[in-house]
Write a protein that holds these residues in place. Structure first.
Motif, PDB file in Angstrom:
ATOM      1  N   ALA A  84      23.767 -44.365   3.461  1.00 40.11           N
ATOM      2  CA  ALA A  84      23.477 -45.439   2.497  1.00 40.11           C
ATOM      3  C   ALA A  84      23.881 -46.801   3.065  1.00 40.11           C
ATOM      4  N   LEU A  85      24.979 -46.818   3.833  1.00 43.85           N
ATOM      5  CA  LEU A  85      25.388 -48.094   4.448  1.00 43.85           C
ATOM      6  C   LEU A  85      24.308 -48.582   5.426  1.00 43.85           C
ATOM      7  N   ILE A  86      23.815 -47.679   6.243  1.00 45.29           N
ATOM      8  CA  ILE A  86      22.783 -48.091   7.220  1.00 45.29           C
ATOM      9  C   ILE A  86      21.515 -48.558   6.499  1.00 45.29           C
ATOM     10  N   ASP A  87      21.158 -47.874   5.412  1.00 47.73           N
ATOM     11  CA  ASP A  87      19.994 -48.312   4.613  1.00 47.73           C
ATOM     12  C   ASP A  87      20.195 -49.739   4.116  1.00 47.73           C
ATOM     13  N   GLU A  88      21.386 -49.989   3.548  1.00 52.80           N
ATOM     14  CA  GLU A  88      21.668 -51.328   3.013  1.00 52.80           C
ATOM     15  C   GLU A  88      21.662 -52.363   4.141  1.00 52.80           C
ATOM     16  N   LEU A  89      22.309 -52.015   5.228  1.00 55.68           N
ATOM     17  CA  LEU A  89      22.423 -52.955   6.355  1.00 55.68           C
ATOM     18  C   LEU A  89      21.042 -53.351   6.890  1.00 55.68           C
ATOM     19  N   VAL A  90      20.202 -52.351   7.114  1.00 53.59           N
ATOM     20  CA  VAL A  90      18.900 -52.655   7.718  1.00 53.59           C
ATOM     21  C   VAL A  90      18.027 -53.442   6.730  1.00 53.59           C
ATOM     22  N   ALA A  91      18.099 -53.077   5.450  1.00 53.19           N
ATOM     23  CA  ALA A  91      17.329 -53.827   4.442  1.00 53.19           C
ATOM     24  C   ALA A  91      17.774 -55.293   4.434  1.00 53.19           C
TER      25      ALA A  91
END
Ligand code: HXC
Length: 257
Positions: free
Chosen positions: A31-38
């Motif tokens: 979820a962190l990587i999803d948020e970061l990339v978004a």
């Protein structure tokens, strides 16, 4: 935008993204990587932003993928989640990303750092790929980017022993740009970001893209790519402004057109 695992702030034309799971040393869950990339993509689209800083906290940039999360996965379940497709989107960010790293920079944390175009490290940084100690290996570019950055022998040593290196050694091997005391690493990154933010944005982005081509293309194709990018920049208003300002002996004001 409300995020759970990252924080975002803006200073002048700089977008600052900080990983925010301090209790687990910023372990990178999906979820962190999803948020970061978004968020990186959002900042990339925002015309008011010229440079992005990616940071963590003094104790940890990131201690790697979230081992609790990873321990639950099978080969098939992890493949079906296709997390690396999200990581791959980071390669398409056109604005420069400056990593401001301190403390633990391990595993996926090191791979994330290597997605940055410039890196300012604190003297306390310990950087490595310890995956082998968990019975696995890097999966987000650790074998590829580390080898390109530090050379085959040093990469082999780091990857096969899993032992991290300290900031001064990372500097000697060209893995980071600068090492400064822990109180200074973020300020130094911000200063660098502000310096780059005054440059003509089209040239900044063309240079970023073309330098990355140097890692992928044979020299003659890279030279062709560079030449075409150079010709294209001659069509920009900022090129007129840059050359005019030089001739008029004044500072240029670049607009990104
Ligand atoms: C989940 C982690 C974590 C991680 C630390 N924590 N690293 N949780 N995933 N990667 C948690 C700890 O469990 C602990 O939680 C808290 O953070 C503080 O860590 P400590 O171990 O108590 O701190 P310390 O003794 O200072 O040791 C720091 C450390 C150690 C040396 C960094 O935590 C460590 O070895 N972490 C794992 C590093 C690693 O192997 N990274 C690679 C992961 S694999 P509690 O609840 O106990 O307080 C990888 C593959 C990438 O990254 C694939 C592509 C994405």
């Amino acid at each position: 935008m409300a995020y759970e695992f990252i924080t975002v702030s803006i200073e002048d034309a700089i977008g600052i993204v900080a990983l925010n799971r301090p209790k687990v040393l910023n372990a990178l869950n999906l979820a962190l990587i999803d948020e970061l990339v978004a968020e990186l993509e959002r900042l990339d689209r925002d015309p008011a932003i010229r440079v992005i800083i990616l940071t963590g906290n003094d104790r940890a940039f990131a201690a790697g993928a979230d081992i609790n999360e990873m321990a639950e996965e099978s080969a098939i379940s992890i493949m079906q989640k296709d997390q690396f497709a999200v990581w791959d989107r980071m390669r398409l960010i056109s604005k420069p990303i400056i990593g401001a790293v301190s403390g633990f920079v391990l595993g996926g944390g090191c791979e994330l750092m290597m997605n940055c175009d410039l890196i300012v490290a604190s003297e306390t940084a310990v950087i490595g790929q310890p995956e082998i100690k968990l019975g696995v290996m890097p999966g987000a570019g650790g074998t590829q980017r580390l080898t390109r950055a530090v050379g085959l022998r040093k990469a082999m040593e780091m990857l096969l022993t899993g032992e991290p290196i300290k900031a001064d050694e990372a500097l000697r091997y060209g893995l980071v740009n600068k090492v400064v005391p822990v109180e200074m690493y973020f300020k130094e990154a911000l200063q660098l970001a502000k310096r780059i933010a005054t440059q003509p944005p089209l040239a900044v982005q063309a240079i970023k893209k073309t330098v990355h081509k140097a890692e992928d293309l044979p020299l003659d194709e890279g030279m062709d790519y560079e030449r075409n990018a150079f010709y294209l920049l001659l069509a920009s208003e900022d090129r007129q402004e840059g050359m005019k300002a030089f001739l008029e002996k004044r500072n240029p004001h670049f607009t990104g057109r």
